[in-house]
Design a protein around this motif. Structure first.
Motif, PDB file in Angstrom:
ATOM      1  N   GLN A  94       0.788  -1.264  -0.027  1.00 43.20           N
ATOM      2  CA  GLN A  94       0.036   0.088   0.050  1.00 43.20           C
ATOM      3  C   GLN A  94       0.723   1.521   0.056  1.00 43.20           C
ATOM      4  O   GLN A  94       2.262   1.485   0.586  1.00 43.20           O
ATOM      5  N   SER A  98     -10.426   1.986   4.471  1.00 42.94           N
ATOM      6  CA  SER A  98     -11.122   3.220   4.217  1.00 42.94           C
ATOM      7  C   SER A  98     -11.462   3.369   2.852  1.00 42.94           C
ATOM      8  O   SER A  98     -12.812   3.795   2.501  1.00 42.94           O
ATOM      9  N   GLY A 152      -5.523   4.346   9.966  1.00 47.40           N
ATOM     10  CA  GLY A 152      -4.923   3.640  11.218  1.00 47.40           C
ATOM     11  C   GLY A 152      -5.203   3.991  12.475  1.00 47.40           C
ATOM     12  O   GLY A 152      -4.946   3.665  13.443  1.00 47.40           O
ATOM     13  N   ARG A 165      -3.461  12.002   2.982  1.00 47.01           N
ATOM     14  CA  ARG A 165      -3.929  11.289   4.248  1.00 47.01           C
ATOM     15  C   ARG A 165      -3.182  11.781   5.287  1.00 47.01           C
ATOM     16  O   ARG A 165      -2.181  12.002   5.276  1.00 47.01           O
TER      17      ARG A 165
END
Ligand code: PLP
Length: 257
Positions: free
Chosen positions: A44, A111, A208, A252
């Motif tokens: 990721q 998400s 997270g 993010r």
């Protein structure tokens, strides 16, 4: 360090924002030593889960057994499970360790909507849940768990009460994605509902936070706090880390220490 130990069974997120790396670092800040076995290997960026690879059950079982035989944990945090063989090994391990607290963050989706569990694993997830001391779904995960346990009620409160009664385990439904009462977490335990209000409702897209919250709750349980006090502490700590959080180049947000 080392007098209290938590076993973390979670996915490996190489960005360190979620999963095993994030859990271990937050537990260290609480003075807790982590044992950790990856349940799955993700690829990721800080923005998106691109791929998830299995770890072999053979590796998982041997690593789990060897580490915990020499260093018995005082508590367990379980995150992403991903595949059925890892779920079965986790289930067997929990059956032998009913005397220490186990907190399950039932990670089903990222998400961005990418699945973090395989369909093949849902049946074993159903067997793992009743062996835990707390399960911490978000709203979307609550809906999936309600279906898994054939819960008929509609609406968060009815669903939460019915589900926690059926599994006979306290349920903390996280409010980060709620439309009404945003940020208010609901604890369903022994047919009662307790509300945990945020001090401030944030609108940033954090990576997270669920992992960190469940790890901190496990840390506080291991230190001897009651369930409600552990949740209160963990929620405040996450809010503080969000307030000091940092924005990754892709946009993010990551929690700060
Ligand atoms: N990767 C791992 C290993 C995770 O455990 C999680 C969530 O728990 C995620 C990715 C997704 O995190 P987020 O929902 O913040 O994108």
């Amino acid at each position: 360090m080392g007098d209290k130990r938590i076993l973390v069974l979670a996915g490996l997120d190489p960005t360190g924002g979620a999963g095993l790396l994030a859990d271990v670092s937050i537990l260290r800040e609480e003075g807790i030593h982590s044992l950790g076995v990856p349940t799955a290997l993700t690829i990721q960026s800080g923005e998106k889960v691109q791929k998830v690879e299995r770890v072999s059950a053979r590796y998982f079982e041997r690593a789990l057994s060897s580490a915990t035989t020499s260093l018995p944990p005082d508590g367990i945090k379980i995150g992403m499970i991903f595949s059925a063989p890892i779920g079965r090994a986790t289930h067997k391990f929990l059956e032998d360790r009913r005397n220490i607290p186990a907190v399950l963050d039932p990670v089903l989706f990222a998400s961005g909507g990418e699945p973090l569990i395989l369909d093949e694993t849902m049946a074993v997830l159903k067997m793992i849940i009743p062996l835990c001391n707390l399960v911490t779904p978000n709203i979307g995960e609550l809906d999936v768990l309600a279906e898994l346990f054939n819960v008929k009620g509609t609406g968060i409160e009815k669903r939460g009460l019915e589900l926690s009664g059926k599994i006979d385990v306290p349920l903390l439904v996280k409010g980060g994605h709620r439309k009404g009462e945003k940020g208010v977490d609901l604890l369903f335990s022994q047919e009662k509902i307790s509300r945990f209000h945020p001090e401030k409702v944030g609108g940033k897209d954090f990576h997270g936070t669920g992992c960190a919250l469940s790890s901190l709750i496990a840390a506080m349980l291991v230190k001897g706090h009651s369930l409600k006090s552990a949740i209160s502490f963990a929620k405040k700590s996450i809010e503080m880390r969000m307030a000091k959080g940092w924005k990754s180049p892709g946009g993010r947000w990551f929690l700060s220490s």
